[in-house]
Structure formats: structure tokens, C-alpha cells
Design an enzyme around this catalytic site. Structure first.
Site, PDB file in Angstrom:
ATOM      1  N   ASP A 171      38.578  69.584  28.967  1.00  0.00           N
ATOM      2  CA  ASP A 171      39.321  70.804  29.249  1.00  0.00           C
ATOM      3  C   ASP A 171      39.473  70.854  30.768  1.00  0.00           C
ATOM      4  O   ASP A 171      38.482  70.751  31.491  1.00  0.00           O
ATOM      5  CB  ASP A 171      38.486  71.993  28.759  1.00  0.00           C
ATOM      6  CG  ASP A 171      39.335  73.154  28.301  1.00  0.00           C
ATOM      7  OD1 ASP A 171      40.269  73.507  29.028  1.00  0.00           O
ATOM      8  OD2 ASP A 171      39.048  73.697  27.231  1.00  0.00           O
ATOM      9  N   GLU A 216      47.962  74.161  27.527  1.00  0.00           N
ATOM     10  CA  GLU A 216      47.897  75.485  26.903  1.00  0.00           C
ATOM     11  C   GLU A 216      49.054  76.295  27.469  1.00  0.00           C
ATOM     12  O   GLU A 216      49.006  76.723  28.628  1.00  0.00           O
ATOM     13  CB  GLU A 216      46.564  76.178  27.226  1.00  0.00           C
ATOM     14  CG  GLU A 216      46.453  77.520  26.527  1.00  0.00           C
ATOM     15  CD  GLU A 216      45.492  78.504  27.178  1.00  0.00           C
ATOM     16  OE1 GLU A 216      45.107  79.466  26.517  1.00  0.00           O
ATOM     17  OE2 GLU A 216      45.141  78.325  28.367  1.00  0.00           O
ATOM     18  N   ASP A 240      44.219  73.849  30.743  1.00  0.00           N
ATOM     19  CA  ASP A 240      44.061  75.297  30.564  1.00  0.00           C
ATOM     20  C   ASP A 240      45.132  76.066  31.337  1.00  0.00           C
ATOM     21  O   ASP A 240      45.459  75.721  32.478  1.00  0.00           O
ATOM     22  CB  ASP A 240      42.663  75.662  31.109  1.00  0.00           C
ATOM     23  CG  ASP A 240      42.261  77.094  30.848  1.00  0.00           C
ATOM     24  OD1 ASP A 240      42.005  77.424  29.689  1.00  0.00           O
ATOM     25  OD2 ASP A 240      42.187  77.872  31.817  1.00  0.00           O
ATOM     26  N   HIS A 290      39.126  78.674  20.342  1.00  0.00           N
ATOM     27  CA  HIS A 290      38.064  79.572  20.812  1.00  0.00           C
ATOM     28  C   HIS A 290      38.576  80.912  21.342  1.00  0.00           C
ATOM     29  O   HIS A 290      37.790  81.711  21.844  1.00  0.00           O
ATOM     30  CB  HIS A 290      37.279  78.846  21.907  1.00  0.00           C
ATOM     31  CG  HIS A 290      38.129  78.605  23.128  1.00  0.00           C
ATOM     32  ND1 HIS A 290      39.310  77.899  23.090  1.00  0.00           N
ATOM     33  CD2 HIS A 290      37.998  79.016  24.400  1.00  0.00           C
ATOM     34  CE1 HIS A 290      39.851  77.884  24.284  1.00  0.00           C
ATOM     35  NE2 HIS A 290      39.076  78.547  25.108  1.00  0.00           N
ATOM     36  N   ASP A 291      39.882  81.118  21.285  1.00  0.00           N
ATOM     37  CA  ASP A 291      40.461  82.383  21.748  1.00  0.00           C
ATOM     38  C   ASP A 291      41.010  83.227  20.603  1.00  0.00           C
ATOM     39  O   ASP A 291      41.515  84.329  20.838  1.00  0.00           O
ATOM     40  CB  ASP A 291      41.622  82.114  22.729  1.00  0.00           C
ATOM     41  CG  ASP A 291      41.159  81.454  24.017  1.00  0.00           C
ATOM     42  OD1 ASP A 291      40.017  81.708  24.443  1.00  0.00           O
ATOM     43  OD2 ASP A 291      41.949  80.682  24.594  1.00  0.00           O
TER      44      ASP A 291
END
Ligand code: GLC
Length: 527
Positions: free
Chosen positions: A98, A268, A200, A329-330
């Protein structure tokens, strides 16, 4: 040219804090990931996206980095990381790191320097502005987590910008030294052997240089993504995705392409209009793919899913390749959003749509969202947006203890669904989520048409029936999903190679039970 490995791969997203804790401190660690690699191979996974393991004060649980090339002691150290990478590669798996590029922690040495004085050489590494009016922030931008996107620094008498928490100051990507530093970070991990990056907040790095105010959303406007609290009240024309972001993505891609192995860069990018989203591919010279979140927001009906897939397929250029995902995870867990039936249909779709599937840990056992426990700072600002619920520890075993996650006190309490939604119980049940995921992934691996074939939807008279065919090199596979709660007929062609739920097979047709799905081998037929 052969297809890059990541087109055919199935990705598994690990949130390392919640996967396996081997030292009993209640937080998952690198050794824990290593211990479970054989499980991932057994499941049929090809590659891992690992959420951050970098040094961090953990205000945003690792997305606030103090050292992009150092491992936080909570997770282990660089030697353990190298061992993990080696173990991953030994099994023929790949690893995506990430990469947190939009911001650092406010404790990062760069920011400490930057805020130390207005003439510090690193001042311009972050975004500093004077007040608009005395005491007023420079503009009306709000942070994704709510509240102003600017914080006042008493010491130097200016505001600094933060797209997320005040503890996550934004880097200034218009400063070439910042670009160079982050390229150095990429090189550091690529030289160590990683196979790519999940980038990210990839489109948020470039904001309007004139700092113009965002316009408010019109009355009655519904956020296409989700009710985002204060953030959802503005149209984000000026605080993300400015034109020069593409140049940065091109530089990142160029660097990745210097390596001979195919490196994957996937961004993302929360852009829901496919005609805008597609711009992030450039001419196949930017990040390899933007994440595709369309299935997560699609109406869960045959027509809704078809519309979402066609919207993406409709804008992809011939060389373009997409990905599909149902959680991360969001987000609220898929089994909590869609219920078990929907989550199982989602598994069928992830394994059969054209595009690289990304699975979130625990979704393969249908884990549900847990309650909020006050860990996620987003939840402090907007209670219903807390992400604690989708970050509960992976459930390996049933019972009242640490369920195979920890021998200590888990950092987030284990979910109440532990007794049925765990690996051990589901391994022994051929109808479990886990067993079905495993069969689906094995089928995808066996059938080139599912991995790489083209996709064609078949019109049916049954409006709640979704049918599509994947074909490649003389092999073809048909997928039928019944979205209704009554039996529905589908024209039959070929043998059934996978079934979800009940069905009856007749010479000319298949009767699919409520919410059932079948996959057939139609290589010989005309479906
Ligand atoms: C991304 C991450 C999220 C994090 C945020 C700030 O959206 O997915 O978890 O909080 O960036 O880094």
C-alpha cells in the site's frame, strides 16, 4: 506480448492488524501473514494486497506514515518483511504494498521540519496558506473525515492542508523534491522485490492551485457513493483530480515499467462516473488500473449489476483491463450490505466477471460487520461511518478465545458471528461460503475463458435473471444468476460446472431456485 500476470490473478486484501497476531499483543503482524500463506494457496489466491505496515503513530491505523521505508515494530521489522516476501514468492504468489502518497503523519520528520519555520527548506513540501479572512481557513474545503481540510499552525501563523485527519498533512506534489522522494520510496520497495502498489488516495494529490471553493451539492442531491457526512455536501471539483495528476501517475508508471517483471500499480480512485474514471488509464501510460468500485454501489438486481458491468465495459479501450471488488477496509462488509444470498452471488460474480477480482480478508467466510469500538477516527466525526466493523479480527476457529487470531486481547473485539463464520467450521462444510469460494476460484483457474475471455450478456425474458457468457480460444462459459426469490428458467446449454443453491436440470433448460446461480461449460453449444 503475453498478458501480465495480474490480469489472471485473484487478489486477497489483508488488513494486517486484524489477520493473525503471533506475539500475543492483540495486533496482527507480519509473521502472522507468513503463517497463513498456505491457507491462501489452498483457497486459490494468487496475490496479496497488504495494507500498510510502515512506521506509524497509528492514528489512522497505518495510513499516517512516519517512515515509508521502515516497518512499524507492531508488525515486525524489515528482516521479517523480507522473509515474508521470500515465502510469498516461493509459493508463486505476489505482493502489492500500500503506497500512501497523498499525506504523511504529522510526526513525519519532513513535516516536523516543514512546520518548524516559514523558511525551512522543507516548508514547501506541504501545503501552507494564509488565512482568507482573519481567523478563516483559506477556502471551504472539508476533510474526507469531516471538519475543515485546514488546520491552523500557531507557531508559523499559517494553515496547512489535510485531505484526511489533521494528523495527516497533505504533501505538496507540485514540489519536484516531493515527487523525487516518493519515487525513491517506490524504488526502495521494488528493489526489495515487491510486485506492485495499491496507491492510496491516488487522485487526491492534485488540487486546484488557485484554491477555489467547492460548490455545494444541489438540494436533493444523493451522493453516488454513500452518505459521506459533511464531505458529501460539496461537489469535489477543486479538491481532487486536477489535470496535472495524470503527469504524476505517468511518472509512477514509467518508474514501475523500468523493472523487467510486470509491476502492477492500481490506484484508489473514488470516481463513479465511468466517463471520468476512464481518464485515469491515460493511453496505457498511467497507473495500470484505477480501482473499480461500481459493483459496490450497484443496485443488487440483474439489471443493476448488468448496468454497472456494461458501464465499465463500455468505456474500456481494447487494451484496457479492469478489476472488481466487493469490499475493503473502508467499507461495510459485503455480507452485511447484501445479506448472505447477495454475498454468495457476489462471490460468483467476482470469480466470473471479466476483470481481476480483489477479495477482502474474511469475506471468503462471509464475516459480518461488527459494532464500532471507537478506534476509527472517522467514527469519532461521523459515528455511522466508523470502519471498525469491517476490521474485526479474522476468525480462524470458533470459541470464546482469540479464535486463532490472538492469544492476547484483540485490539478490536472479535465479531459476534465467530461460531459459524470461521475457517475451521467452514472447511468441513461443502456448502459453506469458504467451500464455495474455493470451488469458484479453482474453476476460474481451470477455465481460461473465465480469466481472460471476453464477456457478452444474453437477453432473457426473465427480468430478474442475469446471464452472461465468457469466451476465449474456443472455450466458453455461461453464468446465470437468479436475483429473484422464485424459481426462474434459463435456457440450457452445456454441463453445469458449478452451482450455488438449488437447480433442476432439464434437457433444454435449467430451473434455478430462488437466488441460485449456475455456471455451465458451453464450449460445444451456442448457449
Ligand atoms: C484511503 C484508505 C483509508 C485511509 C485514507 C487516508 O482512503 O483506504 O483507509 O484512511 O486513505 O490515508
Amino acid at each position: 506480448m503475453s498478458d501480465p500476470w495480474w490480469r489472471e490473478a485473484v487478489f486477497y486484501h489483508i488488513y494486517p492488524l486484524s489477520f493473525v497476531d503471533t506475539d500475543g499483543d492483540g495486533y496482527g503482524d507480519i509473521q502472522g501473514v507468513k503463517d497463513k500463506l498456505d491457507y491462501l494457496v489452498w483457497l486459490g489466491i494468487d496475490a496479496i494486497w497488504l495494507s500498510p505496515v510502515y512506521e506509524s503513530p497509528m492514528i489512522d491505523w497505518g495510513y499516517d506514515v512516519t517512515d515509508h521505508t521502515g516497518i512499524d515494530p507492531l508488525f515486525g521489522d524489515l528482516d521479517e518483511f523480507d522473509e515474508l516476501l521470500e515465502a510469498i514468492h516461493e509459493r508463486g504468489l505476489k505482493l502489492l504494498m500500500d503506497l500512501i502518497i497523498n499525506h504523511t503523519s504529522n510526526k513525519h520528520p519532513w513535516f516536523l521540519e516543514s512546520r518548524s519555520s516559514r523558511d525551512n527548506p522543507k516548508r514547501d513540501w506541504y501545503v501552507w496558506k494564509p488565512s482568507k479572512e482573519p481567523g478563516e481557513p483559506p477556502n471551504n474545503w472539508v476533510s474526507v473525515f469531516s471538519g475543515p481540510a485546514w488546520s491552523w499552525d500557531e507557531h508559523t501563523g499559517q494553515w496547512y492542508r489535510h485531505t484526511y485527519l489533521p494528523e495527516q498533512p497533505d504533501l505538496n506534489w507540485r514540489n519536484p523534491d516531493v515527487v523525487e522522494a516518493m519515487m525513491g520510496v517506490m524504488r526502495f520497495w521494488l528493489d526489495r522485490g515487491v510486485d506492485g502498489f495499491r496507491v492510496d488516495a491516488a487522485h487526491q494529490i492534485m488540487k486546484d492551485p488557485q484554491n477555489r471553493d467547492n460548490p455545494p451539492t444541489p438540494p436533493g442531491y444523493v451522493d453516488p457513493y454513500k452518505e459521506m457526512g459533511e464531505y458529501g455536501k460539496w461537489i469535489h471539483v477543486f479538491d481532487r483530480g486536477q489535470d496535472d495528476v495524470h503527469g504524476i501517475h505517468r511518472q509512477m508508471r514509467k518508474l514501475a515499467d523500468e523493472y523487467e517483471r510486470d509491476i502492477l500499480t492500481i490506484g484508489e480512485i473514488h470516481e463513479f462516473d465511468p466517463t471520468h474514471w476512464i481518464a485515469y488509464y491515460g493511453s496505457d501510460d498511467e497507473l495500470n488500473m484505477p480501482f473499480n468500485y461500481q459493483l459496490m454501489v450497484a443496485e443488487w438486481t440483474a439489471a443493476g449489476v448488468r448496468k454497472a458491468v456494461e458501464a465499465v465495459e463500455g468505456v474500456l479501450p481494447e487494451w484496457g483491463w479492469t478489476n472488481w471488488t466487493m469490499g475493503n477496509h473502508d467499507e461495510i462488509r459485503v455480507a452485511s450490505r447484501l445479506g448472505d444470498r447477495g454475498a454468495r452471488q457476489a462471490a460468483v460474480l467476482l470469480a466470473t466477471l471479466r476483470g481481476t477480482p480483489f477479495l477482502y480478508y474474511g469475506d471468503e467466510i462471509g464475516m459480518l460487520n461488527g459494532p464500532s469500538h471507537g478506534h476509527d477516527p472517522w467514527g469519532d466525526n461521523v459515528a455511522f461511518l466508523s470502519r471498525d466493523g469491517c476490521r474485526t479480527p479474522m476468525q480462524w476457529h470458533p470459541g470464546n478465545g482469540g479464535v486463532g487470531f490472538t492469544s492476547g486481547e484483540p485490539w478490536i473485539p472479535i465479531g459476534p458471528d465467530r461460531d459459524h463464520r470461521n475457517v475451521e467450521i467452514q472447511k468441513g462444510d461443502p456448502l459453506s461460503f469458504l467451500a464455495q469460494y474455493r470451488s469458484l476460484l479453482a474453476l476460474r483457474r481451470e477455465r481460461r475463458s473465465l480469466r481472460l475471455g471476453d464477456i457478452r450478456f444474453v437477453d432473457t425474458e426473465e427480468e430478474e435473471m442475469l446471464v452472461f457468457v465468457r469466451s476465449s480460444d474456443g472455450e466458453s462459459t455461461a453464468v446465470g444468476v437468479n436475483f429473484s426469490n422464485r424459481p426462474v428458467q434459463m435456457r440450457r446449454s452445456g454441463d453445469v460446472v458449478f452451482a450455488l443453491g438449488d437447480y433442476e436440470s432439464h434437457p433444454e433448460s435449467i430451473l434455478l431456485g430462488p437466488h441460485s446461480a449456475v455456471i455451465t461449460d458451453t464450449s460445444e453449444g451456442d448457449e
